[in-house]
Design an enzyme around this catalytic site. Structure first.
Site, mmCIF file in Angstrom:
data_model
loop_
_atom_site.group_PDB
_atom_site.id
_atom_site.type_symbol
_atom_site.label_atom_id
_atom_site.label_comp_id
_atom_site.label_asym_id
_atom_site.label_seq_id
_atom_site.Cartn_x
_atom_site.Cartn_y
_atom_site.Cartn_z
ATOM 1 N N ARG A 164 33.357 27.837 67.711
ATOM 2 C CA ARG A 164 33.288 26.747 66.746
ATOM 3 C C ARG A 164 34.685 26.532 66.172
ATOM 4 O O ARG A 164 35.480 27.475 66.067
ATOM 5 C CB ARG A 164 32.306 27.063 65.623
ATOM 6 N N LYS A 189 28.732 31.868 62.005
ATOM 7 C CA LYS A 189 27.800 31.450 60.967
ATOM 8 C C LYS A 189 26.890 32.614 60.588
ATOM 9 O O LYS A 189 26.545 33.451 61.405
ATOM 10 C CB LYS A 189 26.965 30.267 61.464
ATOM 11 N N HIS A 261 34.162 19.957 68.577
ATOM 12 C CA HIS A 261 32.887 20.497 69.042
ATOM 13 C C HIS A 261 32.615 20.099 70.494
ATOM 14 O O HIS A 261 31.795 20.744 71.163
ATOM 15 C CB HIS A 261 31.762 19.997 68.142
ATOM 16 N N ARG A 264 33.184 22.834 72.828
ATOM 17 C CA ARG A 264 32.102 23.823 72.834
ATOM 18 C C ARG A 264 30.990 23.393 73.793
ATOM 19 O O ARG A 264 30.464 24.206 74.557
ATOM 20 C CB ARG A 264 31.578 23.987 71.405
ATOM 21 N N HIS A 287 24.732 31.730 69.328
ATOM 22 C CA HIS A 287 23.524 31.065 68.870
ATOM 23 C C HIS A 287 22.461 32.091 68.500
ATOM 24 O O HIS A 287 22.333 33.132 69.161
ATOM 25 C CB HIS A 287 22.981 30.124 69.942
ATOM 26 N N TYR A 296 22.918 21.869 73.773
ATOM 27 C CA TYR A 296 24.317 21.783 74.169
ATOM 28 C C TYR A 296 24.486 21.405 75.631
ATOM 29 O O TYR A 296 25.536 20.902 76.019
ATOM 30 C CB TYR A 296 25.014 23.137 73.936
#
Length: 334
Positions: A164, A189, A261, A264, A287, A296
């Site tokens: 990210r 995250k 992004h 990614r 994830h 994605y």
């Protein structure tokens, strides 16, 4: 019958941030900033409607109708998308759940906000970058300037790791571990960490860049030309300029919206094309669930064609429909 007396809104907001979010839940700085911005926008919106300063507002000013009007204001006046609307609503829901626990007499009011549903939205097809497009973007950076070399390193890092942009911008010198197989420790995250191996070309590029800067373990790798942390907005701005330059030599980039992004998504797609299992791709991208990874990646036409070729066409016997009635024969002939 007199209306119930609600506790001070100002005190509830302060306790929500200081006690619930920071002391009890220990949320990340990103979550704290998102909740803070939501309440600041709502306070300004209510002030414009009622003329009351934020410190003068009460919990009754934040009823269900006001919150709905605020969400509409975000979309129609501020141009926010449904995703942003849902993020703001999630923050308000968290606050109202806290209020309902601290002040049970406000259940009738808080339930109005908690009953507001999230808005559904379309998920557009993600178009990853092709190999020539990635090469054109990297080649469009200016190696003669410090900013250009930093941009090439950043874009290359995003592409080769699938990180990210927030993870890349938070990367410190001490997060790079050199050795026969160099690695980078990413802080993702939810305070989750993951270690990714660095390909030799990327490791050499990183080592060369760090050799030209002071050796400080806690120093950020990607900084602005003034030595300040590079922001997400700054990275997006630099990428837009680079894509415009690259479009002169790569026509397929003309008119395309490329964000950090996008790298990614491109990394995930390249791994899928290389027959890497989706569980491995999910772990690499950090994830929580492979379900997120499905958003994605999308099979390209060649992969879909290979899949469909494996189907065996059943042998069927087709009979032409023959009308048995004059009216049906007329309709069939239309």
């Amino acid at each position: 019958m007199s209306k119930p007396s609600f506790p001070s809104l100002s005190q509830l907001v302060q306790n929500f941030f200081c006690q619930r979010l920071q002391a009890q839940q220990q949320v990340s700085p990103h979550t704290l900033a998102s909740y803070r911005d939501t309440l600041r926008l709502l306070l300004a919106f209510v002030e414009q409607r009622t003329g009351r300063l934020p410190s003068q507002q009460t919990l009754r000013d934040w009823n269900g109708q006001t919150i709905l009007a605020f969400l509409d204001h975000l979309e129609k006046k501020r141009g926010c998308q449904a995703r942003t609307r849902n993020v703001r609503l999630a923050a308000l829901r968290a606050f109202m759940r806290y209020v309902s626990q601290q002040a049970p007499e406000s259940l009738a009011l808080t339930s109005q906000v908690l009953a507001i549903p999230l808005k559904r939205f379309d998920r557009p097809l993600v178009h990853p970058l092709s190999a020539p497009e990635v090469q054109a973007i990297l080649a469009a950076t200016d190696p003669a300037t410090q900013s250009g070399r930093r941009d090439q390193l950043l874009f290359s890092f995003l592409y080769h790791t699938g990180a990210r942009v927030s993870e890349a911008l938070a990367l410190q010198q001490q997060d790079i571990h050199w050795g026969p197989s160099s690695t980078a420790c990413l802080h993702g995250k939810g305070r989750k960490e993951r270690v990714l191996p660095l390909l030799k070309p990327l490791a050499l590029q990183l080592k060369h860049a760090l050799a030209q800067s002071p050796q400080q373990p806690d120093a950020l790798i990607f900084q602005s030309r003034f030595g300040q942390p590079l922001t997400r907005w700054g990275a997006e701005k630099r990428l837009r300029r680079t894509v415009q330059q690259a479009a002169r030599h790569c026509p397929s980039l003309k008119g395309r919206t490329v964000s950090p992004h996008t790298f990614r998504h491109t990394t995930a797609m390249r791994l899928l094309q290389a027959d890497v299992d989706i569980m491995v791709i999910a772990l690499l991208l950090g994830h929580e669930s492979p379900t997120t990874t499905h958003h994605y990646i999308e099979l390209d036409l060649q992969m879909k064609e290979r899949c469909l070729r494996k189907l065996q066409s059943p042998k069927t016997k087709t009979n032409r429909f023959k009308p048995t009635d004059r009216l049906l024969e007329f309709l069939e002939g239309l």
